[in-house]
Design a protein around this motif. Sequence first.
Motif, PDB file in Angstrom:
ATOM      1  N   TYR A 457       0.863  -1.182   0.000  1.00 50.76           N
ATOM      2  CA  TYR A 457       0.000   0.000   0.000  1.00 50.76           C
ATOM      3  C   TYR A 457       0.899   1.231   0.000  1.00 50.76           C
ATOM      4  CZ  TYR A 457      -4.294   2.659   1.204  1.00 50.76           C
ATOM      5  OH  TYR A 457      -5.375   3.520   1.204  1.00 50.76           O
ATOM      6  N   VAL A 458       0.869   1.989  -1.110  1.00 49.04           N
ATOM      7  CA  VAL A 458       1.628   3.239  -1.211  1.00 49.04           C
ATOM      8  C   VAL A 458       0.631   4.359  -0.947  1.00 49.04           C
ATOM      9  CG1 VAL A 458       3.084   4.685  -2.694  1.00 49.04           C
ATOM     10  CG2 VAL A 458       3.086   2.187  -2.992  1.00 49.04           C
ATOM     11  N   SER A 459       0.955   5.253  -0.016  1.00 46.68           N
ATOM     12  CA  SER A 459      -0.051   6.220   0.408  1.00 46.68           C
ATOM     13  C   SER A 459       0.527   7.618   0.585  1.00 46.68           C
ATOM     14  CB  SER A 459      -0.631   5.749   1.748  1.00 46.68           C
ATOM     15  OG  SER A 459      -1.165   6.830   2.470  1.00 46.68           O
ATOM     16  N   CYS A 460      -0.265   8.622   0.191  1.00 39.89           N
ATOM     17  CA  CYS A 460       0.182  10.008   0.430  1.00 39.89           C
ATOM     18  C   CYS A 460      -0.598  10.623   1.582  1.00 39.89           C
ATOM     19  CB  CYS A 460       0.060  10.835  -0.845  1.00 39.89           C
ATOM     20  SG  CYS A 460      -1.574  10.784  -1.581  1.00 39.89           S
ATOM     21  N   ASP A 461      -1.367   9.830   2.307  1.00 37.43           N
ATOM     22  CA  ASP A 461      -2.067  10.342   3.482  1.00 37.43           C
ATOM     23  C   ASP A 461      -2.129   9.253   4.561  1.00 37.43           C
ATOM     24  OD1 ASP A 461      -3.837  11.135   5.434  1.00 37.43           O
ATOM     25  OD2 ASP A 461      -5.087  12.264   4.048  1.00 37.43           O
ATOM     26  N   PRO A 462      -1.313   9.395   5.609  1.00 39.40           N
ATOM     27  CA  PRO A 462      -1.246   8.310   6.606  1.00 39.40           C
ATOM     28  C   PRO A 462      -2.563   8.079   7.325  1.00 39.40           C
ATOM     29  CG  PRO A 462       0.026  10.226   7.343  1.00 39.40           C
ATOM     30  CD  PRO A 462      -0.394  10.508   5.929  1.00 39.40           C
ATOM     31  N   ALA A 463      -3.443   9.094   7.373  1.00 41.42           N
ATOM     32  CA  ALA A 463      -4.713   8.902   8.090  1.00 41.42           C
ATOM     33  C   ALA A 463      -5.613   7.935   7.317  1.00 41.42           C
ATOM     34  CB  ALA A 463      -5.412  10.241   8.290  1.00 41.42           C
ATOM     35  N   THR A 464      -5.724   8.107   6.009  1.00 44.27           N
ATOM     36  CA  THR A 464      -6.582   7.182   5.248  1.00 44.27           C
ATOM     37  C   THR A 464      -5.893   5.820   5.081  1.00 44.27           C
ATOM     38  OG1 THR A 464      -5.792   8.120   3.157  1.00 44.27           O
ATOM     39  CG2 THR A 464      -7.853   8.990   4.024  1.00 44.27           C
ATOM     40  N   LEU A 465      -4.561   5.841   5.037  1.00 40.44           N
ATOM     41  CA  LEU A 465      -3.826   4.560   5.009  1.00 40.44           C
ATOM     42  C   LEU A 465      -4.190   3.753   6.263  1.00 40.44           C
ATOM     43  CD1 LEU A 465      -1.419   2.638   4.116  1.00 40.44           C
ATOM     44  CD2 LEU A 465       0.027   4.047   5.584  1.00 40.44           C
ATOM     45  N   HIS A 493       3.166  17.111   4.308  1.00 36.31           N
ATOM     46  CA  HIS A 493       2.734  15.863   3.672  1.00 36.31           C
ATOM     47  C   HIS A 493       3.802  14.771   3.785  1.00 36.31           C
ATOM     48  CE1 HIS A 493      -0.760  17.857   2.307  1.00 36.31           C
ATOM     49  NE2 HIS A 493      -0.054  18.783   1.693  1.00 36.31           N
ATOM     50  N   VAL A 494       3.320  13.553   3.749  1.00 37.69           N
ATOM     51  CA  VAL A 494       4.252  12.436   3.912  1.00 37.69           C
ATOM     52  C   VAL A 494       3.789  11.232   3.082  1.00 37.69           C
ATOM     53  CG1 VAL A 494       3.082  11.837   6.084  1.00 37.69           C
ATOM     54  CG2 VAL A 494       5.325  10.906   5.635  1.00 37.69           C
ATOM     55  N   GLU A 495       4.761  10.548   2.523  1.00 33.38           N
ATOM     56  CA  GLU A 495       4.481   9.370   1.698  1.00 33.38           C
ATOM     57  C   GLU A 495       4.891   8.122   2.492  1.00 33.38           C
ATOM     58  OE1 GLU A 495       3.336  10.110  -1.427  1.00 33.38           O
ATOM     59  OE2 GLU A 495       3.264   8.102  -2.284  1.00 33.38           O
ATOM     60  N   THR A 496       4.059   7.105   2.417  1.00 34.67           N
ATOM     61  CA  THR A 496       4.334   5.877   3.187  1.00 34.67           C
ATOM     62  C   THR A 496       4.170   4.658   2.286  1.00 34.67           C
ATOM     63  OG1 THR A 496       3.219   6.992   5.018  1.00 34.67           O
ATOM     64  CG2 THR A 496       3.731   4.682   5.341  1.00 34.67           C
ATOM     65  N   VAL A 497       5.036   3.678   2.454  1.00 32.04           N
ATOM     66  CA  VAL A 497       4.841   2.386   1.788  1.00 32.04           C
ATOM     67  C   VAL A 497       4.651   1.358   2.893  1.00 32.04           C
ATOM     68  CG1 VAL A 497       5.693   0.803   0.033  1.00 32.04           C
ATOM     69  CG2 VAL A 497       6.669   3.079   0.192  1.00 32.04           C
ATOM     70  N   CYS A 498       3.636   0.531   2.719  1.00 31.24           N
ATOM     71  CA  CYS A 498       3.329  -0.423   3.786  1.00 31.24           C
ATOM     72  C   CYS A 498       3.137  -1.808   3.181  1.00 31.24           C
ATOM     73  CB  CYS A 498       2.043   0.053   4.469  1.00 31.24           C
ATOM     74  SG  CYS A 498       1.555  -0.985   5.802  1.00 31.24           S
ATOM     75  N   LEU A 499       3.803  -2.778   3.764  1.00 32.26           N
ATOM     76  CA  LEU A 499       3.623  -4.165   3.315  1.00 32.26           C
ATOM     77  C   LEU A 499       2.662  -4.870   4.251  1.00 32.26           C
ATOM     78  CD1 LEU A 499       4.419  -6.691   1.633  1.00 32.26           C
ATOM     79  CD2 LEU A 499       6.297  -7.028   3.249  1.00 32.26           C
ATOM     80  N   LEU A 500       1.617  -5.456   3.649  1.00 28.86           N
ATOM     81  CA  LEU A 500       0.649  -6.219   4.446  1.00 28.86           C
ATOM     82  C   LEU A 500       0.550  -7.631   3.880  1.00 28.86           C
ATOM     83  CD1 LEU A 500      -1.395  -3.256   3.830  1.00 28.86           C
ATOM     84  CD2 LEU A 500      -1.847  -4.185   6.068  1.00 28.86           C
ATOM     85  N   SER A 501       0.230  -8.564   4.744  1.00 25.26           N
ATOM     86  CA  SER A 501      -0.096  -9.880   4.187  1.00 25.26           C
ATOM     87  C   SER A 501      -1.153 -10.532   5.063  1.00 25.26           C
ATOM     88  CB  SER A 501       1.154 -10.746   4.054  1.00 25.26           C
ATOM     89  OG  SER A 501       1.563 -11.156   5.306  1.00 25.26           O
ATOM     90  N   LYS A 502      -1.869 -11.478   4.468  1.00 24.40           N
ATOM     91  CA  LYS A 502      -2.916 -12.145   5.239  1.00 24.40           C
ATOM     92  C   LYS A 502      -2.264 -13.140   6.177  1.00 24.40           C
ATOM     93  CE  LYS A 502      -7.509 -11.987   3.495  1.00 24.40           C
ATOM     94  NZ  LYS A 502      -8.650 -12.666   2.903  1.00 24.40           N
ATOM     95  N   LEU A 503      -2.870 -13.334   7.319  1.00 20.65           N
ATOM     96  CA  LEU A 503      -2.277 -14.248   8.292  1.00 20.65           C
ATOM     97  C   LEU A 503      -2.087 -15.618   7.665  1.00 20.65           C
ATOM     98  CD1 LEU A 503      -4.338 -13.358  11.459  1.00 20.65           C
ATOM     99  CD2 LEU A 503      -1.956 -12.833  10.999  1.00 20.65           C
ATOM    100  N   SER A 504      -0.812 -16.086   7.622  1.00 23.62           N
ATOM    101  CA  SER A 504      -0.570 -17.325   6.888  1.00 23.62           C
ATOM    102  C   SER A 504      -1.171 -18.520   7.615  1.00 23.62           C
ATOM    103  CB  SER A 504       0.915 -17.513   6.651  1.00 23.62           C
ATOM    104  OG  SER A 504       1.579 -17.385   7.873  1.00 23.62           O
ATOM    105  N   GLU A 505      -1.132 -18.485   8.965  1.00 28.38           N
ATOM    106  CA  GLU A 505      -1.696 -19.611   9.722  1.00 28.38           C
ATOM    107  C   GLU A 505      -3.159 -19.813   9.321  1.00 28.38           C
ATOM    108  OE1 GLU A 505       0.395 -17.123  12.895  1.00 28.38           O
ATOM    109  OE2 GLU A 505      -0.279 -16.922  10.847  1.00 28.38           O
TER     110      GLU A 505
END
Length: 531
Positions: A457-465, A493-505
């Motif tokens: 998730y690449v985001s330019c708004d941490p609140a909506t991220l 303003h701030v840009e954020t990149v976030c890595l998410l994944s579904k719980l593998s278990e």
Amino acid sequence: MNKNEEYTVTIEDMGADGEGIGHISVNDASNPGMKVTVFVKDTVVGDEARVKIIKVKKSFVYGRLMEIIKPSPYRVRTACEYAKSCGGCFLMHMSYDKQLEYKFNKVKNCLERIGGIKDAEAYMEKVCGMEKPYNFRNKMQFPVGLGKDGKVKIGFYAGRTHSIIDINECVIGHDINTFIIKNIRKWMDAKLETDNSLVYNEELHKGLIRHIVTRIGYTTGELGICVVINGDGLKKKLCDEMTGCFIAAVEEYNALPDKDDNINASTDNDVSKNDDSYFPVSNKVSLASVSLNINKEKTNKILGDKSVTIYGRDYIKDYIGDTCFNISPQSFYQVNPIQTKVLYDKALSYANLTGKETVWDMYCGIGTISLFLAKKAKKVYGVEIIPSAIEDAKKNAIMNGLDNTEFYCGKAEEVVPKLYRENGIKPDVIVVDPPRKGCDISLLDTISDMSPERLVYVSCDPATLARDIKYLGDKGFKVKKVAVVDQFCHSVHVETVCLLSKLSEAKHHINVKVDMDELDLTSAEAKATYK
Ligand code: SAH
């Protein structure tokens, strides 16, 4: 506490819009020790300041900075004379290191307070700032208007207003802008002597030229200028004279003494170095495109839907790393080219591609991230709402010799669910890079149904991220890594990149009847996966 009272305040923190935050002790017999929060613009954490109360709200007050009694150790002299009045660089009076810390904390606070993530810092990498945070912006949007003195004003809107501050230069933009502003102002002032219909008057919604938008490819030196007009067109003579101003601006810029040693002249096939830290900047500028954009609406939106080219081509070229892009005036293109490379490299590393993956790039613009991904993936699908951007994306794929991409034009929240219903293709990796308002819920639902291995998730708004992360968290996604990249130095303003994944278990057991109590998964998000 009353309006116009003055207090001495120590600034303890900075708010989301870059305002200083302090506390004032008040004498309240029924509530001894009571403190009221005060927000003060133009202050820096650590300042001791004399503050006048200008607005009293139920649980807090706004104050105006009257005098700095003792400056904060983080307070610096701004490199720009307009910094205080202009609405762009709210943080410029704070040292750059402290700005980065502020942005890191802004993301952390959003993730914790809105996203519901405990100890967000544990997932966060060191913030990626710029070595030299000046002259980095490739796009400028200058409003044009008439001053009370009857002369042209061209520059920026004062913070949160529509009054134009007349400027000569902008230290975060490319230096070519100084020459463009100077020449176009001189031309318009001369025109005004005989014709007052040229310059836009926002109050009356009359007059023609309302914005000058400039965009430059830093690696190629190609300059595109888009003149936004409140009308259907401009007479040819005016177009020629205006283009003449821009050509003269380029000549003046290129004649500066340090422009002789041209590292990387503007050609179609140079810049091929593929070194992460290498960012070749063209020393010279060439005028590649001048267009008129038609915007007759009474609106805050700068660009209208239609553009007409009046000089050169209808796009400029630029490179990010060794990938080449055509960029039309209406297409989105990241504004800080040096940090864009850092951002995309981060997104790519989070995507962790081996060449076998099917990938979705949602909100793909001109296909910038898509093409970065396509070089390392089996197949990349992209979706974007602006038709000219999608046309650019298709051409950009061909220009870079990539035949494993497919682009769709439309709303991501409509196109993606429809395609998924029709073809059922499950991507291994999904990248989303939405505008500030974040992703639509129907898109998040489809992303969850698609169950990708990784979601970047690449985001330019941490609140909506953070809001979207919370929603995805309830569907079983977990934050793995977060990187803050400073794309917009000196602004809040701030840009954020976030890595998410579904719980593998959870995924392993998805079709198995599970006794929930036996599982070592206590969170609601984990349980939600079993529904
Ligand atoms: N990833 C691209 C663009 C990111 S900006 C890049 O890095 O250059 C966000 C993009 O989303 C813009 O191009 C904007 O036109 C597009 N957009 C906005 N709303 C959209 C929607 N509902 N569906 C698809 N694209 C949208």
